[in-house]
Enzyme design. Structure first.
Site, short mmCIF file in Angstrom:
data_model
loop_
_atom_site.label_atom_id
_atom_site.label_comp_id
_atom_site.label_asym_id
_atom_site.label_seq_id
_atom_site.Cartn_x
_atom_site.Cartn_y
_atom_site.Cartn_z
N GLU A 1 -7.25 -6.87 -0.54
CA GLU A 1 -6.67 -7.73 0.48
C GLU A 1 -7.03 -9.16 0.07
O GLU A 1 -8.14 -9.42 -0.42
CB GLU A 1 -7.22 -7.42 1.87
CG GLU A 1 -6.94 -6.00 2.35
CD GLU A 1 -5.47 -5.63 2.37
OE1 GLU A 1 -4.63 -6.54 2.58
OE2 GLU A 1 -5.16 -4.44 2.19
N ASP B 1 -7.44 -1.32 -4.41
CA ASP B 1 -6.54 -2.18 -3.63
C ASP B 1 -7.31 -3.42 -3.17
O ASP B 1 -8.48 -3.32 -2.79
CB ASP B 1 -6.01 -1.42 -2.41
CG ASP B 1 -5.03 -2.26 -1.60
OD1 ASP B 1 -3.86 -2.34 -2.01
OD2 ASP B 1 -5.44 -2.83 -0.57
N HIS C 1 -2.82 -2.24 5.14
CA HIS C 1 -3.30 -3.60 4.92
C HIS C 1 -4.80 -3.72 5.18
O HIS C 1 -5.29 -4.78 5.57
CB HIS C 1 -2.52 -4.61 5.77
CG HIS C 1 -1.06 -4.61 5.47
ND1 HIS C 1 -0.55 -4.93 4.23
CD2 HIS C 1 0.01 -4.30 6.26
CE1 HIS C 1 0.78 -4.83 4.27
NE2 HIS C 1 1.13 -4.44 5.48
N ASP D 1 -5.68 1.77 2.20
CA ASP D 1 -4.54 1.76 1.28
C ASP D 1 -4.90 2.48 -0.03
O ASP D 1 -4.07 3.20 -0.60
CB ASP D 1 -4.11 0.32 0.98
CG ASP D 1 -3.33 -0.30 2.12
OD1 ASP D 1 -3.04 0.40 3.10
OD2 ASP D 1 -3.01 -1.50 2.03
#
Length: 216
Positions: A19, A17, A157, A162
């Site tokens: 950000e 994942d 987030h 995540d």
């Protein structure tokens, strides 16, 4: 050595994942954190997490959403350094992400910057969940975590948190297929094809792969 990624087991891969500073690397947005979870033989065996400094400012909206501040990334390693390490971490392994089209765009964009390629297969747990957990209220990660009572610390987030929840979701999806459709050996190729199969064709898809057809 050439690897047939699609023939590899579906429970042996990396869930990842990002950000980011925005929605599109084509518009100049960059990655600011990556988190990943290594699954081997259906068990979480390793983790990768790094903040990274892309040399651009994080918008206030993203700071508020993620809690990742410009001060934090100022002290972090560069994207090039972190993504080079991540390239080594995923070598020879398939990948999974929730809403994978988003994360895949950033993955390939960051790799292009350091002249590296990704030959792994990439599957989407969101698309898989839409087909396997059709009765879920929706297929957002937080909703699915609550729907299936997945391990979660309630933090979203942030990349590693995540990725952890997505890893548990992926294993839950595999368990559902094994339990409901009496299918023992699930390959990555099977799961990848499943995510691309329209819902109205799932009966035929399961039958083709000699899985007991579900009630849809």
């Amino acid at each position: 050595m050439n690897i047939d990624f699609h023939s590899l087991p579906a429970d042996q891969l990396v869930v990842f994942d990002f950000e980011t500073t925005g929605l599109s690397p084509d518009m100049g947005d960059r990655s600011i954190e990556i988190g990943a979870v290594l699954i081997e033989n259906g068990k979480i065996t390793g983790r990768f997490q790094q903040l990274m400094n892309p040399g651009v400012r994080i918008p206030l909206f993203i700071e508020n959403l993620t809690g990742i501040t410009n001060a934090m990334i100022k002290e972090s390693r560069s994207n090039a350094e972190v993504m080079s390490d991540f390239h080594d971490f995923i070598a020879g392994r398939n990948l999974v992400a929730h809403n994978a089209s988003f994360d895949e765009r950033f993955l390939r964009a960051e790799f292009r910057r350091i002249k590296k390629q990704c030959s792994s297969g990439i599957a989407c747990s969101l698309l898989a969940a839409r087909r396997i957990f059709q009765n879920a209220p929706n297929h957002q990660l937080a909703t699915l975590a609550q729907y299936k009572n997945l391990p979660s610390d309630g933090v979203y987030h942030r990349a590693l948190a995540d990725a952890e929840v997505t890893a548990h979701l992926w294993l839950s999806l595999l368990a559902e297929l094994r339990e409901q459709h009496e299918f023992d050996e699930l390959t990555f190729g099977f799961m990848h094809t499943l995510t691309k199969t329209p819902k109205h064709q799932l009966r035929q898809f399961y039958a083709k792969h000699k899985i007991k057809s579900p009630v849809i």
